[in-house]
Motif scaffolding. Structure first.
Motif, PDB file in Angstrom:
ATOM      1  N   SER A   1      -7.639   9.172   4.801  1.00  0.00           N
ATOM      2  CA  SER A   1      -8.431   8.508   3.754  1.00  0.00           C
ATOM      3  C   SER A   1      -8.254   6.994   3.755  1.00  0.00           C
ATOM      4  O   SER A   1      -8.852   6.290   2.933  1.00  0.00           O
ATOM      5  CB  SER A   1      -8.038   9.056   2.371  1.00  0.00           C
ATOM      6  OG  SER A   1      -8.201  10.455   2.314  1.00  0.00           O
TER       7      SER A   1
ATOM      8  N   LEU B   1     -10.409   3.579   1.986  1.00  0.00           N
ATOM      9  CA  LEU B   1      -9.727   2.707   1.025  1.00  0.00           C
ATOM     10  C   LEU B   1      -9.861   1.241   1.427  1.00  0.00           C
ATOM     11  O   LEU B   1     -10.041   0.367   0.580  1.00  0.00           O
ATOM     12  CB  LEU B   1      -8.247   3.091   0.932  1.00  0.00           C
ATOM     13  CG  LEU B   1      -7.380   2.209   0.028  1.00  0.00           C
ATOM     14  CD1 LEU B   1      -7.697   2.466  -1.441  1.00  0.00           C
ATOM     15  CD2 LEU B   1      -5.893   2.445   0.289  1.00  0.00           C
TER      16      LEU B   1
ATOM     17  N   GLY C   1      -4.643  -5.097  -5.798  1.00  0.00           N
ATOM     18  CA  GLY C   1      -4.753  -3.910  -6.627  1.00  0.00           C
ATOM     19  C   GLY C   1      -5.160  -2.685  -5.827  1.00  0.00           C
ATOM     20  O   GLY C   1      -4.623  -1.592  -6.026  1.00  0.00           O
ATOM     21  N   VAL C   2      -6.103  -2.866  -4.903  1.00  0.00           N
ATOM     22  CA  VAL C   2      -6.549  -1.744  -4.075  1.00  0.00           C
ATOM     23  C   VAL C   2      -5.508  -1.420  -3.005  1.00  0.00           C
ATOM     24  O   VAL C   2      -5.205  -0.245  -2.754  1.00  0.00           O
ATOM     25  CB  VAL C   2      -7.907  -2.059  -3.414  1.00  0.00           C
ATOM     26  CG1 VAL C   2      -8.340  -0.906  -2.503  1.00  0.00           C
ATOM     27  CG2 VAL C   2      -8.966  -2.316  -4.482  1.00  0.00           C
TER      28      VAL C   2
ATOM     29  N   GLU D   1       5.962  -5.243   2.568  1.00  0.00           N
ATOM     30  CA  GLU D   1       5.109  -4.124   2.155  1.00  0.00           C
ATOM     31  C   GLU D   1       5.269  -2.925   3.083  1.00  0.00           C
ATOM     32  O   GLU D   1       5.258  -1.771   2.635  1.00  0.00           O
ATOM     33  CB  GLU D   1       3.647  -4.572   2.139  1.00  0.00           C
ATOM     34  CG  GLU D   1       2.709  -3.629   1.419  1.00  0.00           C
ATOM     35  CD  GLU D   1       2.907  -3.625  -0.096  1.00  0.00           C
ATOM     36  OE1 GLU D   1       2.382  -2.702  -0.738  1.00  0.00           O
ATOM     37  OE2 GLU D   1       3.593  -4.528  -0.623  1.00  0.00           O
TER      38      GLU D   1
ATOM     39  N   ASN E   1       7.305   5.638   1.522  1.00  0.00           N
ATOM     40  CA  ASN E   1       6.275   6.418   0.843  1.00  0.00           C
ATOM     41  C   ASN E   1       5.468   7.288   1.791  1.00  0.00           C
ATOM     42  O   ASN E   1       4.943   8.338   1.378  1.00  0.00           O
ATOM     43  CB  ASN E   1       5.355   5.488   0.055  1.00  0.00           C
ATOM     44  CG  ASN E   1       6.069   4.838  -1.113  1.00  0.00           C
ATOM     45  OD1 ASN E   1       6.833   5.478  -1.821  1.00  0.00           O
ATOM     46  ND2 ASN E   1       5.844   3.551  -1.320  1.00  0.00           N
TER      47      ASN E   1
ATOM     48  N   ASN F   1      -2.401  -1.656  -3.070  1.00  0.00           N
ATOM     49  CA  ASN F   1      -1.241  -0.943  -3.614  1.00  0.00           C
ATOM     50  C   ASN F   1      -1.406   0.570  -3.504  1.00  0.00           C
ATOM     51  O   ASN F   1      -0.417   1.323  -3.533  1.00  0.00           O
ATOM     52  CB  ASN F   1      -1.020  -1.325  -5.084  1.00  0.00           C
ATOM     53  CG  ASN F   1      -0.177  -2.576  -5.231  1.00  0.00           C
ATOM     54  OD1 ASN F   1       0.679  -2.860  -4.396  1.00  0.00           O
ATOM     55  ND2 ASN F   1      -0.413  -3.330  -6.287  1.00  0.00           N
ATOM     56  N   LYS F   2      -2.652   1.012  -3.359  1.00  0.00           N
ATOM     57  CA  LYS F   2      -2.920   2.450  -3.280  1.00  0.00           C
ATOM     58  C   LYS F   2      -2.588   3.040  -1.912  1.00  0.00           C
ATOM     59  O   LYS F   2      -2.621   4.263  -1.744  1.00  0.00           O
ATOM     60  CB  LYS F   2      -4.384   2.724  -3.622  1.00  0.00           C
ATOM     61  CG  LYS F   2      -4.767   2.330  -5.045  1.00  0.00           C
ATOM     62  CD  LYS F   2      -6.254   2.587  -5.305  1.00  0.00           C
ATOM     63  CE  LYS F   2      -6.643   2.147  -6.706  1.00  0.00           C
ATOM     64  NZ  LYS F   2      -8.105   2.350  -6.963  1.00  0.00           N
ATOM     65  N   ILE F   3      -2.284   2.189  -0.922  1.00  0.00           N
ATOM     66  CA  ILE F   3      -1.966   2.722   0.412  1.00  0.00           C
ATOM     67  C   ILE F   3      -0.733   3.619   0.366  1.00  0.00           C
ATOM     68  O   ILE F   3      -0.577   4.507   1.202  1.00  0.00           O
ATOM     69  CB  ILE F   3      -1.749   1.600   1.455  1.00  0.00           C
ATOM     70  CG1 ILE F   3      -0.498   0.770   1.120  1.00  0.00           C
ATOM     71  CG2 ILE F   3      -2.981   0.705   1.558  1.00  0.00           C
ATOM     72  CD1 ILE F   3      -0.108  -0.219   2.201  1.00  0.00           C
ATOM     73  N   HIS F   4       0.127   3.398  -0.617  1.00  0.00           N
ATOM     74  CA  HIS F   4       1.378   4.160  -0.699  1.00  0.00           C
ATOM     75  C   HIS F   4       1.163   5.583  -1.180  1.00  0.00           C
ATOM     76  O   HIS F   4       2.079   6.412  -1.105  1.00  0.00           O
ATOM     77  CB  HIS F   4       2.363   3.431  -1.610  1.00  0.00           C
ATOM     78  CG  HIS F   4       2.684   2.050  -1.136  1.00  0.00           C
ATOM     79  ND1 HIS F   4       3.520   1.796  -0.071  1.00  0.00           N
ATOM     80  CD2 HIS F   4       2.244   0.834  -1.556  1.00  0.00           C
ATOM     81  CE1 HIS F   4       3.599   0.498   0.137  1.00  0.00           C
ATOM     82  NE2 HIS F   4       2.827  -0.112  -0.752  1.00  0.00           N
ATOM     83  N   SER F   5      -0.032   5.880  -1.665  1.00  0.00           N
ATOM     84  CA  SER F   5      -0.330   7.240  -2.111  1.00  0.00           C
ATOM     85  C   SER F   5      -1.592   7.772  -1.434  1.00  0.00           C
ATOM     86  O   SER F   5      -2.190   8.740  -1.897  1.00  0.00           O
ATOM     87  CB  SER F   5      -0.513   7.281  -3.637  1.00  0.00           C
ATOM     88  OG  SER F   5      -1.520   6.377  -4.053  1.00  0.00           O
ATOM     89  N   THR F   6      -1.985   7.123  -0.324  1.00  0.00           N
ATOM     90  CA  THR F   6      -3.208   7.508   0.389  1.00  0.00           C
ATOM     91  C   THR F   6      -2.869   8.126   1.738  1.00  0.00           C
ATOM     92  O   THR F   6      -2.177   7.491   2.549  1.00  0.00           O
ATOM     93  CB  THR F   6      -4.120   6.282   0.604  1.00  0.00           C
ATOM     94  OG1 THR F   6      -4.460   5.721  -0.671  1.00  0.00           O
ATOM     95  CG2 THR F   6      -5.382   6.662   1.346  1.00  0.00           C
TER      96      THR F   6
END
Length: 224
Positions: free
Chosen positions: A51, A55, A39-40, A148, A155, A42-47
């Motif tokens: 930052s 994360l 879940g966390v 991934e 992204n 998955n945020k690499i694509h918008s980080t």
């Protein structure tokens, strides 16, 4: 069968059922941890890159806590029965390996080794007959890593990080070359490996676009 034999067989069946339930409890705990990590991650694509470290820090903590589950499983599994029960947690272990490999790549652009994966998951050599990290599960985790990274290549460009697809391309091609030298006899593993060609093509298309638009300098060896 006489009565004593039936009683003995029933006792063995009951013991297996009890053991299976205890194993399932620990696998459920491991699954909770892997779902949290995914879940966390998955945020690499918008980080953005600056930052990324913040994360990944909580994911490292969750990954480290997976050692509690592997240790509990090692305590539960009878001697020489690893292969009898391993299918109950294989998917969870593969996800944990994938998470560890992705964290390592994002941290220092290096490949997680089989030994490092075992160490991170707290799997000890003396548990070999009860709890270990099979090569196949490790390789499945690495294939998931490439899947991934092909997403991340696309992204990253959206976020304006034009260097990332180039780094990913170099890393993935080296990993693919290593895979190509392995004698893969496992059908599922072989099929997943073959599918990596599509991920590499996707990454190459991103690198080509970055190169064409002169958004980043692409090394000659990585040009399409």
């Amino acid at each position: 069968m006489d009565a004593p034999e039936l009683e003995r067989i029933n006792a063995l069946l009951d013991r297996d059922v009890e053991l299976r339930e205890k194993i399932k409890e620990q696998v459920n705990e491991l699954d909770k941890k892997t779902r949290t990590m995914i879940g966390v991650l998955n945020k690499i694509h918008s980080t953005p890159p600056e930052s990324m470290s913040a994360l990944l820090d909580p994911v490292r903590l969750t990954l480290s806590s997976c050692q509690e589950a592997t240790s509990a499983l090692a305590e539960l599994i009878p001697k020489n029965q690893f292969w009898r029960w391993k299918d109950m947690w294989s998917n969870s272990i593969r996800t944990a390996v994938f998470s560890a490999a992705l964290i390592q790549y994002l941290s220092n652009r290096s490949l997680l080794s089989l030994g490092q994966a075992s160490e991170i998951l707290g799997i000890k050599a003396e548990w070999n007959d009860r709890m270990t990290l099979p090569v196949e599960d490790y390789l499945h985790g690495l294939i998931s890593l490439v899947n991934e990274l092909s997403r991340l290549a696309v992204n990253a460009v959206t976020l304006g990080n034009f260097e990332e697809p180039i780094k990913i391309s170099i890393f993935v091609k080296e990993l693919f070359a290593g895979f190509s030298m392995l004698n893969l006899k496992n059908d599922t593993l072989r099929r997943r490996f073959d599918s990596l060609k599509y991920d590499i093509k996707k990454i190459e298309e991103v690198v080509y676009d970055v190169s064409l638009r002169k958004l980043a300098e692409v090394p000659q060896t990585n040009s399409p």
